[in-house]
Design a protein around this motif. Structure first.
Motif, short mmCIF file in Angstrom:
data_model
loop_
_atom_site.label_atom_id
_atom_site.label_comp_id
_atom_site.label_asym_id
_atom_site.label_seq_id
_atom_site.Cartn_x
_atom_site.Cartn_y
_atom_site.Cartn_z
N SER A 250 0.82 -1.25 -0.03
CA SER A 250 0.05 0.00 -0.07
C SER A 250 0.72 1.34 0.01
O SER A 250 0.38 2.40 -0.41
N SER A 290 1.73 -10.93 -5.08
CA SER A 290 0.66 -10.00 -4.55
C SER A 290 -0.07 -10.53 -3.79
O SER A 290 -0.25 -11.49 -3.29
N TYR A 291 -0.76 -9.43 -2.80
CA TYR A 291 -1.63 -9.79 -1.96
C TYR A 291 -2.49 -8.37 -1.69
O TYR A 291 -2.25 -7.57 -2.15
N ALA A 292 -3.84 -8.76 -1.11
CA ALA A 292 -4.39 -7.70 -0.80
C ALA A 292 -4.77 -7.57 0.82
O ALA A 292 -5.26 -6.49 1.26
N THR A 293 -4.81 -8.55 1.39
CA THR A 293 -5.09 -8.43 2.99
C THR A 293 -3.79 -9.42 3.56
O THR A 293 -2.85 -9.85 3.10
N GLU A 296 -3.75 -12.94 3.05
CA GLU A 296 -3.15 -13.26 1.93
C GLU A 296 -1.65 -13.06 1.94
O GLU A 296 -1.18 -13.76 0.94
#
Length: 355
Positions: A250, A290-293, A296
């Motif tokens: 982020s 990659s990851y979002a959380t 993850e």
């Protein structure tokens, strides 16, 4: 020619020394930002201002942050009113400091609006700038991050490759956004098949003690809580099969540590930040994800370490070959001489336009 290149010195980051050295070799007289108001004669002599990490604000306390913010706002306003060309290098997606993010966000917006050129070190940065308008995006100019080949001495190849044990290294400032707690927890589950070394100065004593305690509990993690001297870094890199850098996607965009790894023939385990995305076909020589959380991230990091363990056990030389290919790539694509020439071209274009 007299210019501001700020900061002009950073003992913990050779990126600055590389660029300042290139610019001085081209005849530029480099001055720190702190001297710009030392006298009217000096102020008038400055032809251009180039800022790095100027948007960062010390968020250790509200009044400390507010004082820093107001001082930086005043400096930016005076530079703008003076008409001097302003160059800003965009290093991160957003500031890593989360406590008082309003100050950093405000400075970032002003830098985007008032800079005449925005230097980016990854093409992914262009899409981030485009979110702030086409005018901001058009100011951007891509210049590669300089490599570090030879900066910390010769490449040290591991003498015995540690058999089938995967040796991972994290080096750099020890800060929360680098997800070291997650890394230690993940590596701990691999037991004797993985060894992790964390080498870097912690942001504060409290965080250092937290990482020390967690590393001791894991059993297969060693923590050296100090800034690694330049003359020891090559040896430290030589003991690793790969660097592992579980950054916060982020905020992270570029990574000098990734370029450092490649400069010393090491691959990396790292999220798909801008530096990794720029590798093109060479992404197959890194363990990217990659990851979002947070969940993850844990799963993806575990998967890539598992891949690296399996590769090392099947062929102890496989990771070294990946590092060799990445070394060849950055030697050509990230040459500091070309970076210096590209910066000089940016400066010349602005100064010609400025009359």
């Amino acid at each position: 020619m007299d210019i501001i290149f700020n900061p002009p010195v950073n003992k913990e980051n050779q990126y600055i020394q590389l660029l300042v050295g290139e610019l001085r070799g081209r005849g530029y007289r480099i001055h720190p930002l702190d001297t710009i108001f030392s006298g009217m004669k000096h102020f008038r002599s400055i032809k251009l201002v180039h800022l790095n990490w100027f948007e960062n604000v010390d968020d250790s306390g509200f009044f400390v942050a507010f004082r820093s913010f107001m001082r930086k706002m005043a400096v930016l306003a005076i530079i703008r009113l003076s008409g001097k060309p302003l160059v800003w290098t965009m290093h991160n997606r957003t500031s890593h400091e989360k406590g008082l993010a309003f100050f950093s966000r405000t400075l970032t917006r002003l830098l985007m609006r008032w800079s005449h050129r925005i230097v980016i070190h990854s093409r992914q940065s262009m899409s981030v700038l485009a979110e702030h308008g086409e005018g901001v995006r058009r100011k951007s100019v891509y210049i590669p991050h300089p490599h570090f080949i030879g900066v910390y001495g010769a490449v040290r190849d591991a003498a015995n490759n540690h058999g089938h044990v995967l040796h991972l290294l994290f080096t750099g400032m020890v800060k929360p956004y680098k997800n070291l707690e997650l890394l230690i927890d993940t590596v701990g589950a691999f037991g004797a098949s993985v060894r992790l070394t964390i080498a870097g100065k912690a942001i504060d004593q409290r965080y250092q003690q937290q990482i020390e305690k967690q590393a001791a509990t894991a059993g297969n993690v060693q923590f050296f809580p100090y800034f690694v001297p330049d003359d020891q870094l090559a040896a430290l890199l030589g003991e690793a099969d790969a660097l592992v850098l579980p950054y916060d996607m982020s905020s992270s965009l570029n990574s000098g540590t990734v370029i450092l790894a490649f400069s010393y023939k090491r691959t990396v385990i790292c999220p798909d930040i801008g530096t990794i995305a720029d590798l093109g076909t060479h992404r197959q020589q890194v363990f990217h994800y990659s990851y979002a959380t947070a969940a993850e991230h844990r799963a993806a990091l575990n998967e890539q370490i598992t891949r690296a363990v399996a590769m090392k056990q099947q062929d102890p030389e496989a990771l070294a070959r990946m590092g060799e290919l990445l070394y060849g790539y950055v030697a050509a694509a990230y040459d500091p001489r070309n970076v210096g020439a590209a910066l000089e071209q940016v400066y010349h274009q602005l100064l010609r336009r400025n009359g």
